[in-house]
Write a protein that holds these residues in place. Structure first.
Motif, PDB file in Angstrom:
ATOM      1  N   GLY A 294      36.890  20.959  -0.438  1.00  0.00           N
ATOM      2  CA  GLY A 294      37.687  19.756  -0.664  1.00  0.00           C
ATOM      3  C   GLY A 294      39.009  19.769   0.069  1.00  0.00           C
ATOM      4  O   GLY A 294      39.728  18.774   0.071  1.00  0.00           O
ATOM      5  N   MET A 295      39.344  20.913   0.651  1.00  0.00           N
ATOM      6  CA  MET A 295      40.659  21.016   1.313  1.00  0.00           C
ATOM      7  C   MET A 295      40.588  20.544   2.749  1.00  0.00           C
ATOM      8  O   MET A 295      39.593  20.754   3.436  1.00  0.00           O
ATOM      9  N   TRP A 296      41.671  19.934   3.201  1.00  0.00           N
ATOM     10  CA  TRP A 296      41.802  19.571   4.601  1.00  0.00           C
ATOM     11  C   TRP A 296      42.158  20.835   5.396  1.00  0.00           C
ATOM     12  O   TRP A 296      42.901  21.663   4.913  1.00  0.00           O
ATOM     13  N   SER A 299      37.444  19.816   4.605  1.00  0.00           N
ATOM     14  CA  SER A 299      36.674  18.735   3.995  1.00  0.00           C
ATOM     15  C   SER A 299      36.236  17.705   5.017  1.00  0.00           C
ATOM     16  O   SER A 299      35.170  17.097   4.916  1.00  0.00           O
ATOM     17  N   PRO A 305      26.502  15.391   1.230  1.00  0.00           N
ATOM     18  CA  PRO A 305      25.133  14.878   1.062  1.00  0.00           C
ATOM     19  C   PRO A 305      25.186  13.429   0.608  1.00  0.00           C
ATOM     20  O   PRO A 305      25.926  13.073  -0.302  1.00  0.00           O
TER      21      PRO A 305
END
Lengths: 317, 306
Positions: A294-296, A299, A305
């Protein structure tokens, strides 16, 4: 004079008279006899009937009742209707038997005898037929009609017989074929019998050989049984020791099983804890990975999916 | 300010900056239920299995996805899974299961309105596979109506195919040409359009046009590597060449089609191609080669004792 001197000429007139009277008497006698024979002096009466054809009738033809001559056919005449009137002249003394229900018939006596008119006896309760009365005529069948009748009846039978004979004689029919097959069968039976004889002879020979072999087999079996008996004795001697050793081995195995169970029981909780710890570590790793995803900038690189991912719809496939 | 103090300050500044950047850039995102996530994974694996040709395994994956979506009453997900089950079953030849799945998907359209076009499209495909042209046409029209722009070429091509199968050639031609209009179509659907136009031209004995369309279809199919369709394009080209009287070219195209089919190792699709090649060779006077091919055709039947 010769007539007066010859004794043969004496009383000649008397002699001639006597001869003539005697001859006349004789003639009269003969006439009476013939007349009596021909019923000239009996009283008669007439009866009549009509027939379609007068064939077979002749004048003077006897008329008989119960086989006895009672009269004759006195007249045969064609009438206006083109039929034939027959008149019978019957002696009156036979009148009492000829009644209203009597019948006249044209018959032939025997197969080739003369034709007669037979009158049947009438019933007593019926009235007697009188002078010139009509007696009923009963048509009888002639020989030719009988022959036609018989021919008609015999014809179909003959046809059937002919068909049966044709069926029996037909070379491709059932009867002939069956006969042929029977003939072939009987021939084959003979061959079969001969072969059976040969087989029996062979079998007799083989049986002898077989009995020899059987004897040998039995002898061998006897030897084998003897050996088996020896082996069983040996087993019998050695088996108890073998069983004892097996029992000891099983006891050892049981002991080992007990030891393994003890070890497992002691160490299983540790293994369970190890598995739980590993699972926990994996879960933590997943959480960390999920957080990192979820981290930039990670992400943005991660392909999410797709929920509504469909198998591509191809219009052609 | 000492250098050590400045160094510490710089370091702390970097830490704060990275924390802020992480916090800003981090996307908390929508947190999906675990069952849904799992269902999505199954669905993705199923799509992958279909791509690899493992249709039975694909149906299993899609069924798992359906089960999970249904357990959390996720209608769109369930509809997607049902459409995928229908497609995989239809590709396997199991029309009955495909019809059942697509029928269930239709019941879920109300909860997944964006999928209506796909559902009707799939139902049309199922009815076409079952040879019920009237129902196929009905669903194809509904699919086209639901999604006039998205997926338009495939809808138009489907309508063209239904019309072609029903013998209405002019209508089929119109739909196929409409499918080619614009640039929204994929190479796959362009190839489908040209192939269909080629078939229509063959039916009308327009062999030159048929050859042109099959050649175009072949070009697109080679780009995407669709082996089965390449074989079909080559067969169509062969028929067009035969119609034009160019027998040598027809034989050459048919031989290429046979080679492609051989590489697919599918006897059911290979034998018709071999038979056609044998016929062309016999027409072309190459009886010995034709005999060899006939022998090859007869061999498996003898071996199976037929």
């Amino acid at each position: 004079m010769i007539m007066e001197e010859d004794p043969r000429f004496r009383h000649l007139k008397r002699k001639i008279a006597i001869f003539a009277v005697g001859a006349l008497a004789l003639i009269a006698f003969v006439v009476v006899l013939i007349g009596k024979e021909n019923d000239l002096f009996t009283s008669k009466y007439n009866l009549r009937f009509t027939v379609p054809k007068g064939t077979g009738f002749t004048r003077g033809m006897p008329v008989k009742l119960s086989g006895f001559r009672i009269g004759r056919v006195s007249s045969i005449a064609l009438n206006e209707a083109a039929t034939v009137n027959i008149v019978l002249q019957i002696d009156k003394k036979y009148r009492q038997w000829i009644r209203r229900d009597s019948r006249a018939r044209l018959l032939k006596e025997g197969l080739v005898g003369e034709s007669i008119v037979e009158v049947s006896v009438g019933s007593a309760e019926q009235p007697v037929l009188g002078e010139n009365e009509v007696i009923a005529f009963e048509k009888t069948r002639g020989l030719d009609e009988l022959a036609d009748d018989i021919a008609e009846k015999v014809k179909p039978v003959l046809i059937e017989v002919r068909d049966i004979i044709a069926y029996v004689n037909d070379p491709n029919g059932d009867i002939k074929q069956s006969l042929r097959n029977m003939h072939a069968l009987s021939g084959n039976l003979e061959v079969t019998r001969r072969q059976a004889d040969l087989l029996l002879l062979e079998a007799r020979g083989d049986m002898g050989t077989l009995s020899v072999k059987m004897n040998k087999v039995l002898d061998d079996a006897s030897v084998t049984m003897h050996k088996a008996g020896t082996t069983v004795d040996q087993l019998d001697r050695k088996l108890p020791a073998l069983l004892e050793k097996t029992e000891n081995a099983l006891k050892h195995m049981e002991k080992i099983g007990g030891d393994v169970g003890e070890v497992t029981g002691r160490n299983l909780p540790k293994v369970t804890r190890m598995v739980e710890s590993s699972q926990h570590a994996l879960d933590s790793t997943n959480e960390v990975l999920d957080a990192v995803k979820g981290m930039w900038p990670i992400s943005s690189r991660m392909k999410q999916p797709e929920e509504k991912l469909l198998v591509p719809g191809d219009s052609h496939e | 300010m000492s250098s050590s103090y400045r160094g510490n300050l710089a370091a702390w500044g970097l830490v704060v900056l990275s924390l802020v950047a992480t916090g800003c850039a981090g996307t908390p995102g929508k947190v999906l239920p675990a069952a849904q996530v799992e269902a999505i994974r199954h669905n993705s694996r199923g799509v992958e299995e279909v791509r690899n040709g493992h249709l039975d395994e694909a149906v299993v994956e899609f069924s798992d996805a359906l089960r999970l979506h249904s357990s959390i009453d996720n209608a769109p997900g369930a509809a997607v899974a049902l459409v995928n089950i229908s497609r995989a079953s239809r590709l396997k030849g199991d029309t009955r299961s495909a019809r059942e799945a697509s029928g269930r998907a239709e019941a879920l359209i109300a909860g997944a309105p964006g999928l209506a076009g796909e559902v009707f499209f799939e139902q049309a495909k199922v009815e076409l596979a079952a040879n019920d042209l009237s129902r196929a046409r009905e669903f194809a029209l509904r699919a086209d109506k639901e999604s006039p722009t998205a997926g338009a070429p495939s809808r138009k091509n489907l309508l063209a195919l239904v019309s072609f199968r029903g013998g209405v050639l002019e209508e089929a031609r119109r739909y196929a040409e409409k499918a080619l209009e614009g640039s929204s179509g994929s190479d796959n659907e362009r190839a489908n359009s040209h192939r269909l136009l080629g078939e229509i031209a063959l039916a009308g004995k327009e062999y030159a046009d048929a050859g042109r369309h099959f050649a175009e279809a072949l070009r697109y199919d080679k780009n995407i590597g669709a082996a089965v369709k390449i074989a079909e394009d080559l067969r169509g080209l062969s028929r067009a060449m035969e119609g034009k009287g160019e027998l040598r070219t027809a034989i050459a195209c048919q031989e290429r089609a046979v080679n492609v089919r051989r590489s697919l190792a599918d006897a059911a699709s290979l034998y018709p191609e071999l038979r056609r090649l044998a016929e062309l060779l016999e027409t072309g006077g190459e009886a010995s080669r034709a005999a060899g091919i006939r022998e090859e055709l007869a061999r498996p039947q003898k071996e199976s004792g037929r």
